[in-house]
Structures are given as structure tokens and as C-alpha cells.
Design a protein around this motif. Structure first.
Motif, PDB file in Angstrom:
ATOM      1  N   ALA A 339     104.988  54.008 166.745  1.00  0.00           N
ATOM      2  CA  ALA A 339     104.310  55.267 166.441  1.00  0.00           C
ATOM      3  C   ALA A 339     103.263  55.466 167.520  1.00  0.00           C
ATOM      4  O   ALA A 339     102.686  54.500 168.032  1.00  0.00           O
ATOM      5  N   LEU A 340     103.038  56.721 167.893  1.00  0.00           N
ATOM      6  CA  LEU A 340     102.012  56.977 168.900  1.00  0.00           C
ATOM      7  C   LEU A 340     101.203  58.211 168.541  1.00  0.00           C
ATOM      8  O   LEU A 340     101.678  59.122 167.852  1.00  0.00           O
ATOM      9  N   TYR A 341      99.970  58.197 169.026  1.00  0.00           N
ATOM     10  CA  TYR A 341      99.055  59.332 168.930  1.00  0.00           C
ATOM     11  C   TYR A 341      98.752  59.781 170.350  1.00  0.00           C
ATOM     12  O   TYR A 341      98.498  58.957 171.240  1.00  0.00           O
ATOM     13  N   TYR A 342      98.762  61.109 170.571  1.00  0.00           N
ATOM     14  CA  TYR A 342      98.519  61.656 171.904  1.00  0.00           C
ATOM     15  C   TYR A 342      97.729  62.946 171.738  1.00  0.00           C
ATOM     16  O   TYR A 342      98.183  63.878 171.077  1.00  0.00           O
ATOM     17  N   GLY A 343      96.527  62.979 172.294  1.00  0.00           N
ATOM     18  CA  GLY A 343      95.726  64.190 172.148  1.00  0.00           C
ATOM     19  C   GLY A 343      94.286  63.965 172.534  1.00  0.00           C
ATOM     20  O   GLY A 343      93.972  63.189 173.437  1.00  0.00           O
ATOM     21  N   HIS A 344      93.386  64.655 171.847  1.00  0.00           N
ATOM     22  CA  HIS A 344      91.962  64.493 172.091  1.00  0.00           C
ATOM     23  C   HIS A 344      91.490  63.176 171.478  1.00  0.00           C
ATOM     24  O   HIS A 344      92.089  62.651 170.546  1.00  0.00           O
ATOM     25  N   ASP A 345      90.412  62.659 171.989  1.00  0.00           N
ATOM     26  CA  ASP A 345      89.849  61.426 171.453  1.00  0.00           C
ATOM     27  C   ASP A 345      89.283  61.700 170.064  1.00  0.00           C
ATOM     28  O   ASP A 345      88.333  62.458 169.914  1.00  0.00           O
TER      29      ASP A 345
END
Length: 437
Positions: A339-345
Motif C-alpha cells: 500500500a502506498l500514500y502519495y501526496g502532501h505531507d
């Protein structure tokens, strides 16, 4: 928190969430699934009856109107190890499936399944249900699960006589890696476990939202941990979809000042272009947009791109395509390996913990075929991590990007007991890290 979780870390996080006693609000639709037991001999007999020459068309039908359509779809997706959702448009095909296969009645819908997974852990859940019946009550009979009946917020198990639902089954076929089918002289070996969803459902095509739902969410104020939004994928009328999206947008606007995290989950849309309406209208209001690998492929295909799910840079390029085309801020992708998260901190939310907990909860369902308890999760965490997921995690640590990237490996399960509802269960687990503490 490190992108790793021991049983002790898991227990601590869950105890914190239980102590805070906040509401996890999920929705917006639900259904009753009929899970088809995979029987190779039955499938082979049907193929011999309907396609005696073993000459099956290779083009996947756009809807399932005949037994032949069903068999063509199953063979095509079985060959690829792919999953899909396509509507059944003929009740006769429903009766055909009931006649030839053993079916188990279960709960369906991201909002309802994620609600049950959270309530199984003892968390308080408030779920919008557009199908209320004795069957649904039986499948959601948990002490911390509440819903709307009329305009009243009540515990579902305490609701008065709800009657039986209309005939609106969602048939689900699941097959496992290594399963085989014989097509003429060719032996097909399924390369990956997956499932096909086949809804015959007029209720969710119109998708009625209880107008009191967001009023109750608003009244909860800062006692709301997060909100899960999903359930538009079965709608068939464009004007009605736009009207429903306006209703949801108005409801979310009423709680915007409370800064509640909002998680918008994707699905397999019966009319793929309608997904664009959902993203353009609700994307700006959502904290995170979540999807699986098939749904990511569907989105980028609308814009003439392709994604290789085994190549991290290809996945990130696909996500950049999504950012370019739609007003979403942050994206989560969940697969069997990672699973991955990609975006703003979003460090004010524990993204890493959310991914790890989500993978653990989904892997537990895959391992034992039901929603997991804390003890079940401990056993899952003892399993090895996916080698593909670990490779992506290592590559992510070396990736230079102006976006915040977190990758969490899933647990390695070569022969899962279940492939149904894993994404919904992932959504539930992610809320535990992502939500307001």
C-alpha cells in the motif's frame, strides 16, 4: 512512527483510539452479496455445454445478459488473474447462477464492510445504509454499530422489524492463484487470486441518501474520527448521479468547518466515465482518495495512459496523471503486495501507521476469511512481508519527489482464504491511523 508495526505498537494504537471513543462515520451505500463457491467441475461442464467447440470470444462484454456472457467474462479474467465489476441485466442469469453454484449470503458495500471491520475491533461506528432489512441487521449485529432509521440514529441491532430486502443480489466469483481451467487443448492456470462482482441491483442504481445522515455527523462535532465516502459506482443515470453528488457535497459542506478527515474510496464503475464526475465534485472536499490497482488502471486508461503495477516509477507516473486530471490532494493505492500514500505531507495524521494497520487488517481477512480481532491481527503480523512490497519500500526511500511518499509492504499470502472485501477492510484499517486521534 516508523513504517513498521509490532503487535505491541498495534495494541497501543488501538487502545488510544478506543479510549478517545470517537465516531467512525462510513457510507454511503450497502448491499447483500451472494458469494459463489468456485467449483472447477461445474465451470468446466458449463463451458462444454455453452461452448462445445471451445471457441470463446476474447472481448469482455460490457454487461452480463446471458450465461454465455458470464462464462466469457470468467475465462477472460481468470486467464489474467484480474478482478472487475460488471452489472447483471437479466434476472434469468441470476437464477442460472443460483441453480448451478453454491452461494453464501454475506454483507456488501465499502461503507458497510468497513463499518463491520471497525466495530469488530470495538470502535464506535455510524454507517449510512440504503438497504435496511433483517438480513442486513443480522450481518451487522455488533454492539458499537449505529445507523439511521427514518431520521433517528439508533444501534442497528435495536431497530424494529425491518422486513426483508428486495431482490438485489451482488454475485461474487473468486478464484485462487494456481486454479486451472481446460479450454479445448489449452490448460489455463490462474496467475493471481482475485474476484469478479456481478450486481443485479436497482436499489443502488438510484442510490438514495438519508438526508439526516450528515445532520447527525455535524451534531457529533469534534467527536468524529473520520468519514468514509463511497458507493456511486452502480449508478446508471448521469443526471441522477450529479444530483446525488450535489446532496453529498452539501452534506460535507455542512461539516467542513470541523476539519474532519474525509476518505473517498474508488470502485469499479459500471459506466467508467461517471467516475470523473465523482472525482471532480468530491475530490476537492476529500482529504484522501483511495483505490486498488485495477481502479488506478481504469482511471489512467481514460486518459490514454497505462500503469505497470510491478514498477514503482510507473505507478507514480500514473498517480501524477490522476493529479493532473482531477482535483484530488492525496492518494492511497492498496494492492496484494503493498500500500502506498502519495501526496502532501500529512504528518498530523499517522499515515505510516494507517497503511500498516490497514494492510494487517486486510491481510487478516484474506488469511482467515472474516473480520479480524486484535488476536487475529497479532498472528498476521508474524507472517513475512511481500518481497515485492519490500522492494517498493526500499525504492521509495530513494525516490526524489516533491510529494510525500510512504510505502508499506503487505503480508505474504500465496493462497488466501478470501479475496472478497479486502479493499473495504483496508479502508477500515487505514482510518485507525489516518483519523483524528
Amino acid at each position: 512512527m516508523e513504517n513498521h508495526m509490532t503487535a505491541e505498537h498495534l495494541d497501543t494504537l488501538l487502545k488510544q483510539r478506543l479510549k478517545s471513543n470517537r465516531w467512525y462515520c462510513t457510507g454511503l451505500g450497502n448491499n447483500v452479496d451472494e458469494e459463489i463457491e468456485w467449483e472447477r467441475d461445474v465451470v468446466q461442464d458449463l463451458l462444454a455445454e455453452y461452448f462445445p467447440s471451445a471457441n470463446l470470444p476474447t472481448r469482455i462484454p460490457e454487461e452480463i445478459a446471458t450465461p454465455e456472457d458470464f462464462l466469457i467474462l470468467v475465462v477472460a479474467l481468470f486467464r489474467q488473474g484480474k478482478g472487475m465489476e460488471l452489472p447483471l441485466v437479466n434476472e434469468g442469469v441470476c437464477r442460472f447462477l443460483e441453480q448451478h453454484f453454491q452461494c453464501q449470503r454475506t454483507l456488501g458495500g465499502t461503507g458497510a464492510r468497513s463499518a463491520r471491520a471497525l466495530a469488530t475491533l470495538g470502535l464506535r461506528v455510524f454507517v449510512n445504509l440504503n438497504i435496511l432489512s433483517e438480513t442486513v441487521r443480522r450481518l451487522l449485529d455488533l454492539p458499537t454499530l449505529y445507523t439511521i432509521v427514518g431520521s433517528e440514529m439508533i444501534r442497528l441491532r435495536d431497530a424494529a422489524d425491518l422486513g426483508e430486502e428486495s431482490y438485489a443480489p451482488h454475485f461474487i466469483v473468486q478464484y485462487s492463484e494456481g486454479d486451472e481451467l481446460q479450454i479445448g487443448r489449452e490448460t489455463i492456470c490462474c496467475p493471481q487470486s482475485n474476484r469478479i462482482i456481478l450486481p443485479y441491483d436497482e436499489i443502488n442504481t438510484i442510490f438514495t441518501l438519508n438526508s439526516s445522515y450528515f445532520h447527525h455527523v455535524s451534531d457529533m462535532g469534534n467527536h468524529v474520527a473520520s468519514i468514509v465516502i463511497s458507493g456511486f459506482n452502480s449508478m446508471s443515470d448521469e443526471a441522477l448521479l450529479l444530483s446525488r453528488l450535489q446532496e453529498v457535497e452539501s452534506g460535507l459542506n455542512s461539516i467542513r468547518a470541523q476539519n474532519i478527515p474525509i476518505y473517498l474510496e474508488d470502485a469499479g464503475y459500471h459506466k467508467p466515465a461517471y467516475k470523473q464526475h465523482v472525482l471532480r465534485q468530491l475530490g476537492p472536499m476529500s482529504t484522501i482518495f483511495g483505490m486498488n490497482e485495477d481502479e488506478l488502471a481504469d482511471i489512467v486508461r481514460l486518459h490514454h495512459h497505462r500503469v505497470d503495477i510491478n514498477d514503482l516509477q510507473s505507478v507514480l507516473n500514473g498517480l501524477e496523471c490522476v493529479f493532473e486530471q482531477y482535483p484530488v490532494r492525496n492518494i492511497v493505492v492498496h494492492t496484494k503486495d503493498f500500500a502506498l500514500y502519495y501526496g502532501h505531507d500529512r504528518r498530523q495524521h499517522d499515515i505510516a501507521a494507517g497503511l500498516v494497520f490497514a494492510n494487517a487488517l486486510a491481510s487478516t481477512r484474506a488469511r482467515i476469511g472474516r473480520d479480524g480481532t486484535c488476536d487475529d491481527l497479532h498472528q498476521t503480523l508474524a507472517l513475512p512481508e511481500s518481497s515485492q512490497g519490500k522492494l517498493f519500500q526500499q525504492q521509495a526511500q530513494k525516490t526524489i519527489s516533491n510529494r510525500y511518499l510512504v510505502v508499506s509492504p503487505a503480508r505474504c499470502l500465496d493462497q488466501p482464504a478470501c479475496t472478497i472485501g479486502l479493499g473495504d477492510t483496508f479502508v477500515a484499517g487505514f482510518q485507525i491511523g489516518f483519523s483524528h486521534p
